[in-house]
Design a protein around this motif. Structure first.
Motif: not given
Length: 255
Positions: A156, A158, A179, A185, A187
């Motif tokens: 995960c 991030t 995400v 975000a 990302l």
């Protein structure tokens, strides 16, 4: 197309019929490989049950989630370690440090993290890391433990670009989930500078559902939405994303 969900808590669904439907929706989308992170003692039996039902598709991990590290963690770790006897385990996870909920347990979280890294090295297994508001603390442990046996996934992911490159330098792949589909975000901007050879896909279901299901329960079949977004970022086809990220998962889990 063969997609791999490197991190899913599918076993949280306890109804056999609903569980079967979840799996069938995965298969319909080409998601044939699902890796199941352990979080506590209770989840061991749930994972075993799912692996027994779908031995060609579901693969077990063993570990103690940092949010479940309490004062009795040494006893719990012993029980989890003992449970690995006679089972095929593909990774130690999910393990790590979480300072979002409780910063007062940092000391024992660090001890549990280090102990489980020792397991992984002794068993020649990768680790799957949970890191929430604790990049500095996680990297401190990884730097101290770095050797040719330390490897795995930063689940995960991030973080920012510096954190991504640091994780890669330490021998870790970035686990990219829902995400990446969230507009704010950021990302997607990070991944533009990360070679795809360091990326694997995940859902973390039933958490962190991708757009257009954000805010609703996640499921592994939604991995296709993650794959589509990652394909868009890298400017290649979803089939290529599936091929490369599944190959990456094979390099990590050796299956």
């Amino acid at each position: 197309m063969l997609l791999t969900d490197t991190h899913t808590h599918l076993y949280y669904e306890r109804d056999p019929q609903k569980q079967s439907e979840l799996l069938q929706r995965c298969f319909d989308q080409g998601i044939q490989r699902l890796f199941l992170p352990n979080v506590d003692v209770a989840s061991i039996a749930m994972i075993n049950e799912l692996v027994e039902r779908y031995p060609e598709n579901c693969f077990a991990m063993a570990g103690l989630h940092p949010c479940d590290v309490k004062e009795d963690f040494e006893t719990v770790l012993e029980e989890i370690y003992t449970s690995m006897a006679g089972r095929k385990i593909y990774a130690i996870g999910e393990i790590g440090i979480d300072l979002y909920w409780d910063k007062t347990t940092l000391g024992i979280q660090q001890k549990a993290f280090k102990e489980q890294i020792k397991w992984a090295k002794a068993l020649d297994l990768p680790i799957v890391i949970h890191c929430r508001e604790a990049f500095d603390e996680v990297f401190e442990v990884l730097e101290a433990e770095k050797d040719d046996k330390l490897r795995g996934i930063l689940h995960c992911f991030t973080g920012n670009l510096d954190q991504a490159l640091k994780a890669i330098e330490l021998g870790f792949y970035l686990g990219i989930g829902g995400v990446v589909t969230y507009k704010k975000a950021g990302l997607d901007e990070v991944l533009k500078y990360v070679p795809l050879e360091h990326v694997v896909l995940e859902t973390d279901s039933p958490y962190l559902a991708p757009v257009p299901f954000r805010g609703k329960p996640n499921e592994s079949s939604y991995l296709v939405y993650v794959a589509r977004k990652v394909a868009e970022i890298y400017g290649i086809s979803v089939d290529e994303i599936a091929d490369i990220t599944t190959l990456n998962s094979r390099k990590i889990f050796l299956v």
